[in-house]
Design a protein around this motif. Sequence first.
Motif, PDB file in Angstrom:
ATOM      1  N   LYS A 167       0.783  -0.953  -0.057  1.00  0.00           N
ATOM      2  CA  LYS A 167       0.025  -0.393   0.145  1.00  0.00           C
ATOM      3  C   LYS A 167       0.714   1.145   0.116  1.00  0.00           C
ATOM      4  N   PRO A 173      -2.117  -1.701 -13.965  1.00  0.00           N
ATOM      5  CA  PRO A 173      -3.023  -2.271 -13.055  1.00  0.00           C
ATOM      6  C   PRO A 173      -3.386  -3.416 -13.309  1.00  0.00           C
ATOM      7  N   SER A 174      -3.089  -3.449 -14.529  1.00  0.00           N
ATOM      8  CA  SER A 174      -4.173  -4.653 -15.352  1.00  0.00           C
ATOM      9  C   SER A 174      -3.216  -6.113 -15.616  1.00  0.00           C
ATOM     10  N   GLY A 206      -3.768 -11.432  -8.788  1.00  0.00           N
ATOM     11  CA  GLY A 206      -5.418 -11.280  -8.054  1.00  0.00           C
ATOM     12  C   GLY A 206      -4.866 -10.471  -7.104  1.00  0.00           C
ATOM     13  N   VAL A 207      -4.687  -8.987  -7.333  1.00  0.00           N
ATOM     14  CA  VAL A 207      -4.490  -8.230  -6.497  1.00  0.00           C
ATOM     15  C   VAL A 207      -5.246  -6.736  -6.826  1.00  0.00           C
ATOM     16  N   ASP A 208      -5.829  -5.856  -5.837  1.00  0.00           N
ATOM     17  CA  ASP A 208      -7.065  -5.006  -6.624  1.00  0.00           C
ATOM     18  C   ASP A 208      -5.817  -3.478  -6.922  1.00  0.00           C
ATOM     19  N   PRO A 209      -6.217  -3.209  -7.152  1.00  0.00           N
ATOM     20  CA  PRO A 209      -5.198  -2.024  -7.756  1.00  0.00           C
ATOM     21  C   PRO A 209      -5.668  -0.391  -6.736  1.00  0.00           C
ATOM     22  N   ASN A 210      -6.878  -0.827  -6.364  1.00  0.00           N
ATOM     23  CA  ASN A 210      -7.447   0.361  -6.048  1.00  0.00           C
ATOM     24  C   ASN A 210      -6.613   0.883  -4.454  1.00  0.00           C
ATOM     25  N   VAL A 211      -6.331  -0.283  -4.077  1.00  0.00           N
ATOM     26  CA  VAL A 211      -5.712  -0.711  -2.270  1.00  0.00           C
ATOM     27  C   VAL A 211      -4.543  -0.352  -2.629  1.00  0.00           C
ATOM     28  N   TYR A 212      -3.214  -2.134  -3.349  1.00  0.00           N
ATOM     29  CA  TYR A 212      -2.404  -1.689  -3.582  1.00  0.00           C
ATOM     30  C   TYR A 212      -1.644  -1.189  -4.963  1.00  0.00           C
ATOM     31  N   GLN A 213      -0.191  -0.324  -5.040  1.00  0.00           N
ATOM     32  CA  GLN A 213       0.309  -0.505  -5.847  1.00  0.00           C
ATOM     33  C   GLN A 213       1.518  -0.930  -6.110  1.00  0.00           C
ATOM     34  N   LYS A 243      -3.929  -6.742 -11.546  1.00  0.00           N
ATOM     35  CA  LYS A 243      -5.264  -7.535 -11.630  1.00  0.00           C
ATOM     36  C   LYS A 243      -5.245  -8.730 -11.932  1.00  0.00           C
TER      37      LYS A 243
END
Length: 343
Positions: A222, A294-295, A301-308, A298
């Motif tokens: 994060k 971001p893709s 299996g990682v949410d790009p809105n939460v993790y970078q 994805k």
Amino acid sequence: MQEKLQQLKTEALTALNSIKDKLQLEELETKLLGRKGGQLTEMLKGLKDLSEDAKRQVGQLANEVKKSVEEAIANKKKEFVQQEMSGLLEKEYIDITQPALPAKNLGHLHPNTIIQNDLEDLFTSMGFAVIDGPELESDYYNFTALNIPENHPARDMQDTFYIKGHSDWLMRTQTSPVQVRAMQKHGVPLRVIVPGKCYRNEATDPRHEHTFYQLEGLVVDKDINFSHLKGVLEAVAKHLYGPKTQIRLLPKFYPFVEPGVRGEVTCFLCEGKGCRVCKQTGWLEIFGAGMVHPSVLKEGGVDPNVYQGFAFGFGLTRLVMLKYGIEDIRLLESGNMKFLEQF
Ligand code: DAH
């Protein structure tokens, strides 16, 4: 018969006393106790012709004689075995404090391995784990999962070796496929490097080889931003080329990062003035990097809105060539002893 037995016993024991080695002992044993023709054996066989009374008397004596002769022989055998053992111990005595003789023709690490080990030490000191991925890779992990769809021109730049009868299998062209594998397998947060072999279908020349090494890196967490990327890569550059080394990041397109950069360091030979090695630019390109697309997150299996995350890829082979001033990349995989013995 009794007399004969006594006499045999005395003779046997005297003979035993003067015996000097195992061979003589064996000969004497056969002579006395051999199943066929042994003196004592034959006497014992003769017992059966005696009367019952005589048999009892003589039989007892005969058994005693046999027993004492056998005992004496066994003792003598023991004596010889002990002698032999102590001789052996003396002969095979090892002085474990004696310094070893210098080894001849000792091998040593390949230059690739030397640089790889050095970087693994550096990255593990920064909290990275070292992981592995397959060299025989699927089309999905090598390209599609990295945001390089079928028919994307980025594929043409990385032609490789495909496996007959398995159109989805190929020799990986980069270590980047392990990014998605690592996210899928280990989840996030993640801080890993992946050193390893890569392949491309090249018409080989001094600067191109079908087999070479990269070192991939991936950090996902994060609140990860571009300055983290720069900080880590600057630390690597200074570790490799000294504390005065600077880095610069220039925009470059890689489908799996956004933004993407090519990373350059000030030339360690001329310190930025310009020379043959840096082609008069003062800078050497040694890695590609960027913020993970971001893709790609994805796919892992990682949410790009939460993790970078940020990712980078070093040309490990290039680092080796720069460090040792190797001008022909083909030497590295050649197995040429004259070349290898220099390191
Ligand atoms: N895989 C790229 C190549 O072989 C190098 C690379 C560029 C790796 C950017 C990365 C990156 O992780 O973010 O050319």
